[in-house]
Design a protein around this motif. Structure first.
Motif, PDB file in Angstrom:
ATOM      1  N   GLU A 290       0.827  -1.205   0.000  1.00  0.00           N
ATOM      2  CA  GLU A 290       0.000   0.000   0.000  1.00  0.00           C
ATOM      3  C   GLU A 290       0.862   1.256   0.000  1.00  0.00           C
ATOM      4  N   LEU A 291       1.936   1.237   0.780  1.00  0.00           N
ATOM      5  CA  LEU A 291       2.855   2.374   0.766  1.00  0.00           C
ATOM      6  C   LEU A 291       3.502   2.550  -0.602  1.00  0.00           C
ATOM      7  N   ALA A 292       3.863   1.421  -1.239  1.00  0.00           N
ATOM      8  CA  ALA A 292       4.483   1.506  -2.561  1.00  0.00           C
ATOM      9  C   ALA A 292       3.544   2.179  -3.556  1.00  0.00           C
ATOM     10  N   VAL A 293       2.256   1.825  -3.497  1.00  0.00           N
ATOM     11  CA  VAL A 293       1.276   2.432  -4.406  1.00  0.00           C
ATOM     12  C   VAL A 293       1.107   3.913  -4.095  1.00  0.00           C
ATOM     13  N   ASP A 294       0.962   4.268  -2.815  1.00  0.00           N
ATOM     14  CA  ASP A 294       0.780   5.671  -2.430  1.00  0.00           C
ATOM     15  C   ASP A 294       1.989   6.526  -2.795  1.00  0.00           C
ATOM     16  N   LEU A 295       3.183   5.987  -2.567  1.00  0.00           N
ATOM     17  CA  LEU A 295       4.389   6.742  -2.902  1.00  0.00           C
ATOM     18  C   LEU A 295       4.548   6.903  -4.401  1.00  0.00           C
ATOM     19  N   ALA A 296       4.186   5.859  -5.161  1.00  0.00           N
ATOM     20  CA  ALA A 296       4.259   5.971  -6.617  1.00  0.00           C
ATOM     21  C   ALA A 296       3.283   7.019  -7.140  1.00  0.00           C
ATOM     22  N   SER A 302       0.732  12.601   2.922  1.00  0.00           N
ATOM     23  CA  SER A 302      -0.190  11.708   3.620  1.00  0.00           C
ATOM     24  C   SER A 302       0.546  10.485   4.173  1.00  0.00           C
ATOM     25  N   VAL A 303       1.536   9.978   3.428  1.00  0.00           N
ATOM     26  CA  VAL A 303       2.341   8.861   3.925  1.00  0.00           C
ATOM     27  C   VAL A 303       3.128   9.284   5.150  1.00  0.00           C
ATOM     28  N   ARG A 304       3.705  10.464   5.102  1.00  0.00           N
ATOM     29  CA  ARG A 304       4.482  10.965   6.237  1.00  0.00           C
ATOM     30  C   ARG A 304       3.605  11.084   7.489  1.00  0.00           C
ATOM     31  N   ALA A 305       2.393  11.625   7.329  1.00  0.00           N
ATOM     32  CA  ALA A 305       1.500  11.773   8.477  1.00  0.00           C
ATOM     33  C   ALA A 305       1.061  10.414   9.018  1.00  0.00           C
ATOM     34  N   GLN A 306       0.794   9.463   8.118  1.00  0.00           N
ATOM     35  CA  GLN A 306       0.393   8.128   8.546  1.00  0.00           C
ATOM     36  C   GLN A 306       1.496   7.447   9.346  1.00  0.00           C
ATOM     37  N   LEU A 307       2.730   7.581   8.889  1.00  0.00           N
ATOM     38  CA  LEU A 307       3.852   6.951   9.575  1.00  0.00           C
ATOM     39  C   LEU A 307       4.054   7.550  10.966  1.00  0.00           C
ATOM     40  N   PRO A 366       9.313   3.369   9.819  1.00  0.00           N
ATOM     41  CA  PRO A 366      10.357   3.842   8.902  1.00  0.00           C
ATOM     42  C   PRO A 366      10.965   2.731   8.054  1.00  0.00           C
ATOM     43  N   SER A 367      11.157   1.556   8.640  1.00  0.00           N
ATOM     44  CA  SER A 367      11.714   0.440   7.871  1.00  0.00           C
ATOM     45  C   SER A 367      10.781   0.032   6.742  1.00  0.00           C
ATOM     46  N   ALA A 368       9.482  -0.074   7.030  1.00  0.00           N
ATOM     47  CA  ALA A 368       8.519  -0.443   5.990  1.00  0.00           C
ATOM     48  C   ALA A 368       8.499   0.591   4.863  1.00  0.00           C
ATOM     49  N   ALA A 369       8.550   1.874   5.221  1.00  0.00           N
ATOM     50  CA  ALA A 369       8.526   2.923   4.203  1.00  0.00           C
ATOM     51  C   ALA A 369       9.782   2.895   3.339  1.00  0.00           C
ATOM     52  N   LEU A 370      10.932   2.698   3.950  1.00  0.00           N
ATOM     53  CA  LEU A 370      12.183   2.641   3.179  1.00  0.00           C
ATOM     54  C   LEU A 370      12.194   1.425   2.242  1.00  0.00           C
ATOM     55  N   GLN A 371      11.614   0.304   2.673  1.00  0.00           N
ATOM     56  CA  GLN A 371      11.510  -0.842   1.778  1.00  0.00           C
ATOM     57  C   GLN A 371      10.583  -0.526   0.608  1.00  0.00           C
ATOM     58  N   SER A 372       9.479   0.161   0.883  1.00  0.00           N
ATOM     59  CA  SER A 372       8.555   0.536  -0.194  1.00  0.00           C
ATOM     60  C   SER A 372       9.207   1.505  -1.171  1.00  0.00           C
ATOM     61  N   LEU A 373      10.134   2.320  -0.675  1.00  0.00           N
ATOM     62  CA  LEU A 373      10.877   3.237  -1.532  1.00  0.00           C
ATOM     63  C   LEU A 373      12.050   2.560  -2.242  1.00  0.00           C
ATOM     64  N   LYS A 374      12.236   1.240  -1.957  1.00  0.00           N
ATOM     65  CA  LYS A 374      13.341   0.455  -2.528  1.00  0.00           C
ATOM     66  C   LYS A 374      14.705   0.992  -2.091  1.00  0.00           C
ATOM     67  N   ARG A 375      14.759   1.563  -0.884  1.00  0.00           N
ATOM     68  CA  ARG A 375      16.029   2.062  -0.340  1.00  0.00           C
ATOM     69  C   ARG A 375      16.714   0.947   0.459  1.00  0.00           C
ATOM     70  N   PHE A 376      16.963  -0.163  -0.210  1.00  0.00           N
ATOM     71  CA  PHE A 376      17.513  -1.319   0.481  1.00  0.00           C
ATOM     72  C   PHE A 376      18.983  -1.117   0.858  1.00  0.00           C
ATOM     73  N   ARG A 377      19.683  -0.322   0.095  1.00  0.00           N
ATOM     74  CA  ARG A 377      21.088  -0.079   0.432  1.00  0.00           C
ATOM     75  C   ARG A 377      21.201   0.683   1.751  1.00  0.00           C
ATOM     76  N   SER A 424      17.180   8.477   7.921  1.00  0.00           N
ATOM     77  CA  SER A 424      17.173   8.028   6.530  1.00  0.00           C
ATOM     78  C   SER A 424      15.817   8.238   5.882  1.00  0.00           C
ATOM     79  N   LEU A 425      14.739   7.957   6.617  1.00  0.00           N
ATOM     80  CA  LEU A 425      13.403   8.134   6.048  1.00  0.00           C
ATOM     81  C   LEU A 425      13.109   9.611   5.796  1.00  0.00           C
ATOM     82  N   ARG A 426      13.512  10.465   6.731  1.00  0.00           N
ATOM     83  CA  ARG A 426      13.278  11.900   6.535  1.00  0.00           C
ATOM     84  C   ARG A 426      13.963  12.395   5.268  1.00  0.00           C
ATOM     85  N   LEU A 427      15.200  11.970   5.051  1.00  0.00           N
ATOM     86  CA  LEU A 427      15.923  12.391   3.851  1.00  0.00           C
ATOM     87  C   LEU A 427      15.326  11.763   2.585  1.00  0.00           C
TER      88      LEU A 427
END
Length: 451
Positions: A290-296, A302-307, A366-377, A424-427
């Motif tokens: 769901e985060l991946a869809v919203d971010l795309a 809205s994602v930031r407020a939800q988190l 934050p971990s779930a959001a970073l995964q949805s953003l594909k920030r795996f590194r 990391s999520l904020r950036l």
């Protein structure tokens, strides 16, 4: 025809309460409630029925299962939930799902072979080794099965399969206990493996009924997996392994250096917070697509407020559990620990686990959001440093003070990771917001004035 009636409007306390009750976070908790309750009750029963050594074996088998599931999550489940929900073409989506199904089957096969070799080499070539191998493989397979439904945005299918798992697991273990009161841990683990398989069968049937496209699922070629490996899975695997060691360094180090009996009190203290950690993982699995869809779609704010709301709710829930345990500690200790762990500092161990769980709750979102953003590194780099902090501090604490002090190393590492991921999520969200603004200006029409 029914007409929806608005219950309340505005931002008052009742509206906020209704928002929490209907939130996706609470839905994820409900999806895991039966499993958490079943595992909690099973651990309580085993704490009273088996020796600390046998309970240590059982708890360590769960650590291995969670570790294997984390590997599956990195290589298969997370790419499935992050990449496939945003694919609009049905044929392309089915092809990618088939690729992940093949990758999952390959991973499960490797786990079974590795488990058989481990059991033979470590002297557990008996029902304990067999039960542990079957449970680790089945638990990992169900991790993938659950995420197939999450990727299809069908969380209620997962909830139904959770009920099947908890119900069949209860019946199987109760039957085992009454048929042979001196049952072994290996048989308990085998019963849990069978419950996992039954839940997966129920989940497949329900998903086929609720989503006609799911019936076309099949195994596919792994040819396209190379791109995903290079883009995200390699770093996700590094992150999964180091994150698991970060949070379980005490399990591996204490069990290896001292034995399952020394690890048992630490695992016994964790029992009270185990359902919370499972609920956090479940929420992550459900919300990532769901985060991946919203971010795309560019819904950054809205994602930031939800988190932010989710992090606050998670921390408050764990803190409330800790206060409740503190108020009723004399009863909890008498019921759970007095008979077999009276010589252990269980009050200190449980208090440490409360602080560790609060730290873990603060970075789940934050971990779930970073995964949805594909920030795996970024996730992998954070967990690498965190695992170093954890390993060094746990080893030093065990050498200098004893097993119970190793939780200080876990707390330090979890706090370190929480602070790193928050930054990391904020950036990352700021970068995504800036990119969206730049794209909007680039697409904006320009007008020239004729003279």
């Amino acid at each position: 025809m029914s007409v929806p009636v608005p219950v309340t409007t505005g931002d008052g306390p009742l509206a906020r309460l209704l928002g929490i009750v209907s939130s996706r976070y609470l839905l994820s908790i409900g999806a895991q409630a039966f499993v958490s309750g079943f595992h909690f009750a099973l651990n309580l029963a085993l704490l009273r029925l088996v020796t600390p050594y046998d309970y240590g074996l059982f708890a360590f088998a769960f650590v291995l299962a969670i570790s294997a599931a984390a590997i599956n999550n990195a290589l298969v489940a997370t790419p499935l939930t992050v990449y496939t929900p945003v694919i609009e073409d049905p044929a392309e989506r089915r092809s990618q799902e088939g690729m992940f199904a093949s990758a999952n089957l390959l991973l499960i096969t490797v786990l079974v072979l590795a488990g058989a070799l481990w059991a033979y080499a470590s002297g557990y070539a008996d029902d304990t080794g067999l039960g542990a191998t079957l449970f680790v493989a089945a638990y990992t397979a169900r991790q993938y099965s659950r995420n197939v439904s999450y990727a299809r945005l069908r969380p209620l299918v997962v909830a139904a399969s959770d009920i099947v798992y908890a119900g069949t697991g209860t019946l199987l273990i109760a039957t085992l206990h009454f048929a042979a009161p001196d049952f072994t841990i290996g048989r308990v683990l085998a019963a849990l493996a069978l419950a996992c398989l039954l839940a997966m069968a129920a989940e497949r049937a329900l998903l086929n009924r609720s989503d006609a496209r799911a019936r076309a699922r099949r195994f596919g070629s792994l040819a396209g997996y190379g791109r995903i490996w290079r883009e995200s899975a390699a770093w996700a695997l590094v992150g999964a392994l180091t994150t698991m060691f970060l949070g379980q360094a005490h399990s591996f180090i204490v069990t290896t250096a001292v034995g399952p009996g020394a690890f048992a009190p630490l695992a016994a203290g964790f029992v009270l917070f185990g359902p919370v950690r499972v609920a956090l993982t479940t929420w992550q699995n459900m919300v990532k697509p769901e985060l991946a869809v919203d971010l795309a779609a560019g819904h950054i704010e809205s994602v930031r407020a939800q988190l932010r709301r989710t992090v606050r709710l998670m921390i408050l829930a764990v803190a409330a559990l800790g206060i409740a345990l503190w108020l009723g500690w004399s009863w909890v200790h008498a019921f759970l620990y007095a008979s077999r762990y009276a010589d252990q500092p269980m009050g200190l161990i449980v208090a440490m686990w409360c602080l560790v769980t609060i730290a873990g709750a603060s970075y789940a979102a934050p971990s779930a959001a970073l995964q949805s953003l594909k920030r795996f590194r970024e996730l992998a780099v954070a967990s690498i440093w965190g695992s170093l902090v954890s390993g060094v501090l746990v080893a030093l604490a065990l050498w200098r003070y004893g097993p119970e002090s190793t939780l200080l190393g876990i707390l330090a590492a979890e706090t370190f990771l929480a602070l790193w991921l928050a930054r990391s999520l904020r950036l990352a969200l700021a970068d995504r917001e800036a990119s969206a603004d730049d794209d909007g200006r680039a697409r904006a029409p320009t007008f020239t004035t004729r003279r």
